[in-house]
Design an enzyme around this catalytic site. Structure first.
Site, short mmCIF file in Angstrom:
data_model
loop_
_atom_site.label_atom_id
_atom_site.label_comp_id
_atom_site.label_asym_id
_atom_site.label_seq_id
_atom_site.Cartn_x
_atom_site.Cartn_y
_atom_site.Cartn_z
N THR A 67 45.70 14.09 -32.39
CA THR A 67 44.64 13.98 -33.46
C THR A 67 43.64 13.10 -33.60
OG1 THR A 67 46.23 15.63 -34.50
CG2 THR A 67 44.37 14.82 -35.71
N ASP A 115 41.44 22.12 -29.16
CA ASP A 115 42.79 21.57 -29.69
C ASP A 115 43.67 22.26 -29.38
OD1 ASP A 115 44.53 19.83 -31.09
OD2 ASP A 115 44.11 20.45 -32.93
N GLU A 116 45.14 22.15 -29.22
CA GLU A 116 46.13 22.77 -28.89
C GLU A 116 46.01 23.84 -27.83
OE1 GLU A 116 49.03 22.19 -30.33
OE2 GLU A 116 48.81 21.19 -32.14
#
Length: 744
Positions: free
Chosen positions: A59, A245-246
Site C-alpha cells: 500500500t 491494486d490487488e
C-alpha cells in the site's frame, strides 16, 4: 460531449506545484522506502508488475508511486487512473496521497472498477442503448427481474431458482461475455440449455428499464471501446498512468478493460501477489497476473520480499508451503524481526478438544498481557465457528464473528431452530409463523392472514387455528390439504421423540420438511456453506440430553450480548482474513477434506488444490508472532464420528520451522512430544468409505423411513436421487437411507 461535461477529456488542469519550502528536500518521502520499494516507485515509464508479498508494504508503494508521478509533473490528476477493489481502499488512497503531497488532489480518477466503469459509461450510454441517467440495480432488483424472465419462459423457479440463474449470468459477465458471445457448449450447461436465451432476454429488459447491473458497468464499457475506436483512443490518450491494486483478484472482464486502456501508452503498474489469489469463486483469475509479462513485453517485475509483519519461522513455514504450487511467479519473503517462535502444529482427539485447547491458550496469552483483540481464529468454513463460539461463551471470553453473523444468528440455523421449537412446543406462534411457508408450500398471504385472524379472535395458538381451518370450508382445497399435511408432519415428528433421539428427529425433520432439499437444490454460491451449517447444527444437538435443553441453551446464547466496547477475540473465515494481521493466529481444522476442502478439489482439481494452498499461505502470514495450526483425529459430521487425516499441507511445512505436539496417546505422542504426522497420500480412501459408497451406488435398493423402499437412480456426493416404489422420485441425503437387505 459538451464543454460542461464533468467527464470530458481535458489536459487543461494544472499539475500540483512542485515548489517546496526553503530547505525542504523535494522527495523526502522516498527516503522512507526500502530499496525494492523505491525501485517500484521510481520505475515510472512502461509496464511494471509489483509482486508484493504479504506484509511487504504494497500500500505504501502504491500511494508513494501515485504521489511521485504527480510530484514530478509527469501527469495531471486528470491523467491518472487508479483502480481498487473496495471503496474503502479508494478513499484511503486518495487521503494518503493528499497527505503526502501536502494538499488535496482534486479531479483525478480513483475508485473501484465498477465506480470508474460507471463514470465512463454515463458519458457513452447511448452507444449501448441506454440513457446517461440509467439506474444501477441492486441484487434484489436483479433477482426480481430474473424471476419475471423465468415466468415468461415458463421455467419452474423451484428447479432453477432466480438467484442461481443470476449467478450464471453474472459469471458470464465477469468473463466479458455478452449474450452474443455465449457458445453452444457454454449455453448448454445451465437451465437445460436455455440460459443463453434467458441472458439475452434479461439484457433486453434492462435496456427497456434504462438500467444496468454491476456486471454491465464493465461489460458495456468493453462494448463501447470495441465498437468506438475514437472513444477508446481518447481514454488511452488521457490516462497517461494506470495503477491497479490487488491485481491478482481481477476477473477476465476487468483484465480486458485494463488491457484495452493500457494498449497505447503502456504506462500501467499492477500491484498484487499471485500467492494470495483466493477468490476464484468470485470470478478472480490468477492467470491475469501470471501472464502480465506476455501481455506487456518488456515489462519490469519488481519483487517486494522484505516482510515487516511476521517473524522468520512463520515466513519460512509459509514460504515452504506455497513453494509446492506450480502456478506462481515466485518470491522469497524475509524479515529482520528475528526467528520468533516456531509454528505450532497440534494434534487433538476431536473438535471439542481443539476448541478447548484453543481457549486455554488464549487464556494463557491474555494472562501474559496480550490483548484479546490481537488474537484470531481463522477457519476454512463458516460452520467451524460453532464449536469455538460455544467454548468461548462457556469460558466467558468476548468474541466477534467477522464477515457474518454468529452461528445461531444465521438464517438457516434460525429456520431449523424454529422447526425444532414447534416440535417442542406446538403453541410457539413466532416459530410457526416463520416456517409455515418455508420452504414454499403455496401458502400465500391470504391463507396465513386467515390463520392469524382466527387465532386472534379465538385466542388460540396458530397451529390450533390452522387445524380448524384445515378442517373447515374457508380455505381452498389445496391450502387446506397443505396445512393439514404440515400439521400432521409436526405431530409425527413430535411423536418420534418418544422412540428416537432428538438428534435423529431433527435430521428426519430437516429431510422430510424439504428444508434441507431447499439448499440442496439451490444453485447459489452460499448454498454449500448453509448445508454445512445445518450439519453442524445436528452435531451441536448431540451435546444435550434432550431437545428442550438444547433450545434453552440457544435462548441463553442469543441473549448474550458482547457489547460494543472491550477486547474481543476475532473469529472469521480464511477468505475474510485477507489484508488483516494479528499477533496470534489459530488455524484449526487442517484435515483432508476440510482443508484442503473436498469440494474445491472435486470442482477444480489441481487448480483448486493450489488455491487451497494459497489460502493456507494467507492464513499463516496473518500472524505477527505466533501461528498455531491444529487438526483433530476425528470429527462429528452429520451425526457420525468420522476419522480424519492430517492435511497434506501439514506435511508440506518445513520441519525446521514447526513444533509438533499431540494429545496423550494420539499417534503415540504426548503433550510436548514430537510425533510423526502420518502421511495421507492424495486420492487414498478408507475401506469403510468405499464399502458404504458401494452399498448406496446407483441401481441399489434402499429403504427410507418416510418414503419406503426404492432404487437409487443417481448419486451426487451425499445426495441421492431415488425412485421410490410409492412416493415417486425424490432427492434425499445418503445418511437417511439404509441398504435394502432383501435386494441388490
Amino acid at each position: 460531449m459538451s464543454a460542461s461535461d464533468p467527464f470530458e477529456l481535458s489536459d487543461e488542469a494544472p499539475p500540483p506545484s512542485p515548489d517546496e519550502a526553503p530547505g525542504e528536500t523535494p522527495f523526502a518521502y522516498l527516503d522512507t522506502l526500502n530499496e525494492t520499494q523505491r525501485q517500484a516507485v521510481e520505475a515510472t515509464e512502461g509496464p511494471v508488475l509489483v509482486l508484493a508479498g504479504a506484509g511487504t508494504g504494497k500500500t505504501r508503494v502504491l500511494i508513494t508511486r501515485l504521489a511521485h508521478i504527480l510530484k514530478l509533473g509527469l501527469a495531471t490528476p486528470y491523467q491518472v487512473l487508479a483502480v481498487t477493489f473496495t471503496n474503502k481502499a479508494a478513499r484511503e488512497m486518495s487521503d494518503r496521497v493528499s497527505v503526502l503531497l501536502g494538499q488535496p488532489v482534486a479531479g483525478w480518477w480513483v475508485g473501484t472498477f465498477h465506480a470508474v466503469g460507471a463514470r465512463i459509461l454515463r458519458s457513452h450510454a447511448e452507444a449501448v442503448g441506454l440513457r446517461s441517467n440509467f439506474t444501477i440495480l441492486d441484487e434484489d432488483d436483479q433477482v426480481r427481474l430474473v424471476k419475471q424472465v423465468l415466468a415468461d419462459h415458463d421455467i419452474d423457479d423451484k428447479r432453477w431458482p432466480a438467484r442461481a440463474v443470476l449467478a450464471v449470468i453474472q459469471g458470464w459477465k465477469d468473463r466479458g461475455l455478452a449474450p452474443g458471445g455465449i457458445t453452444g457448449q457454454e449455453g448448454s450447461e445451465a437451465v437445460d440449455g436455455r440460459a443463453a436465451a434467458l441472458y439475452e432476454d434479461y439484457q433486453d429488459r434492462l435496456r427497456i428499464l434504462n438500467a444496468a447491473d454491476f456486471g454491465d458497468l464493465l461489460l458495456h464499457c468493453l462494448e463501447v471501446f470495441k465498437n468506438n475506436p475514437d472513444v477508446l483512443g481518447g481514454y488511452q490518450d488521457r490516462f497517461r498512468y494506470i495503477l491497479v491494486d490487488e491485481y491478482q483478484d481481477s476477473n477476465v472482464a476487468q483484465y480486458l478493460w485494463l488491457r484495452l486502456l493500457a494498449q497505447r501508452g503502456k504506462n500501467i503498474c499492477c500491484v498484487g501477489d499471485d500467492d494470495q489469489s483466493i477468490y476464484s469463486w468470485r470470478g478472480a483469475e490468477v492467470g491475469n497476473i501470471l501472464r502480465f509479462e506476455n501481455d506487456f513485453p518488456g515489462a519490469r517485475v519488481v519483487r517486494l520480499e522484505r516482510n515487516y509483519r511476521s517473524t522468520s519461522n512463520i515466513l519460512a513455514a509459509a514460504s515452504g508451503l506455497i513453494a509446492n504450487n506450480s502456478g506462481r511467479l515466485g518470491k522469497t519473503l524475509w524479515t529482520d524481526l528475528g526467528d520468533g517462535e516456531k509454528v505450532a502444529v497440534r494434534g487433538l482427539w476431536d473438535g471439542r478438544e481443539e476448541a478447548r485447547a484453543t481457549a486455554e491458550t488464549m487464556a494463557v496469552l491474555h494472562s501474559k498481557g496480550q490483548s484479546l483483540d490481537a488474537m484470531a481464529v481463522l477457519v476454512r468454513t463458516g460452520s467451524q465457528t460453532r464449536e469455538f463460539e460455544e467454548r468461548l461463551i462457556a469460558d466467558g471470553v468476548p468474541y466477534r464473528v467477522i464477515g457474518g453473523p454468529r452461528f445461531y444468528e444465521r438464517k438457516e440455523i434460525r429456520d431449523a431452530v424454529a422447526y425444532l421449537r414447534v416440535i417442542a412446543q406446538a403453541g410457539d406462534d413466532l416459530a410457526f409463523s416463520r416456517i409455515v411457508n418455508l420452504p414454499k408450500r403455496g401458502l400465500g398471504p391470504a391463507t396465513t392472514d386467515k390463520v392469524q385472524r382466527l387465532a386472534g379472535e379465538k385466542r388460540i395458538p396458530l397451529t390450533a387455528a390452522a387445524r380448524r381451518l384445515a378442517g373447515g370450508s374457508e380455505l381452498k382445497a389445496k391450502a387446506k390439504a397443505t396445512l393439514a399435511a404440515l400439521l400432521d408432519d409436526f405431530e409425527r415428528w413430535r411423536g418420534l421423540l418418544g422412540s428416537l433421539s432428538h438428534v435423529k428427529v431433527a435430521e428426519t425433520m430437516l429431510d422430510e420438511s424439504g428444508y434441507r432439499a431447499l439448499w440442496l437444490d439451490a444453485k447459489t454460491p452460499d448454498a454449500p456453506g448453509r448445508l454445512d451449517n445445518l450439519k453442524e447444527l445436528t452435531v451441536a444437538l448431540e451435546e444435550f440430553v434432550d431437545l428442550q435443553e438444547f433450545l434453552e441453551h440457544v435462548s441463553l446464547v442469543m441473549e448474550i450480548e458482547g457489547g460494543e466496547g472491550g477486547e474481543k477475540v476475532s473469529l472469521m473465515t480464511l477468505h475474510g482474513a485477507k489484508g488483516l494481521e494479528f499477533e496470534t493466529v489459530f488455524l484449526p481444522g487442517w484435515e483432508e477434506g476440510l482443508f484442503p476442502h473436498q469440494r474445491a478439489l472435486a470442482e477444480a482439481g489441481e487448480g483448486g488444490l493450489e488455491e487451497e494452498r494459497r489460502l493456507a499461505y494467507v492464513g499463516l502470514t496473518r500472524a505477527r508472532s505466533l501461528a498455531i495450526v491444529s487438526f483433530a483425529a476425528s470429527r462429528r459430521i452429520h451425526g457420525r464420528w468420522v476419522s480424519a487425516y492430517p492435511s497434506r499441507f501439514i506435511g508440506e511445512l518445513p520441519a525446521e520451522n514447526i513444533e509438533r505436539s499431540a494429545d496423550q496417546g494420539l499417534f503415540g505422542g504426548g503433550h510436548g512430544g514430537r510425533p510423526e504426522v502420518p502421511a495421507f497420500p492424495p486420492g487414498r480412501r478408507r475401506d469403510t468409505d468405499k464399502i458404504a459408497e458401494e452399498l448406496l451406488a446407483p441401481g441399489r435398493r434402499v429403504f427410507h423411513e418416510k418414503f419406503g423402499y426404492g432404487r437409487i437412480l443417481a448419486r451426487d456426493g451425499d445426495k441421492l436421487e431415488i425412485a421410490f416404489d410409492k412416493a415417486g422420485d425424490k432427492k434425499v441425503m445418503a445418511s437417511f437411507v439404509k441398504p435394502d437387505a432383501n435386494g441388490p
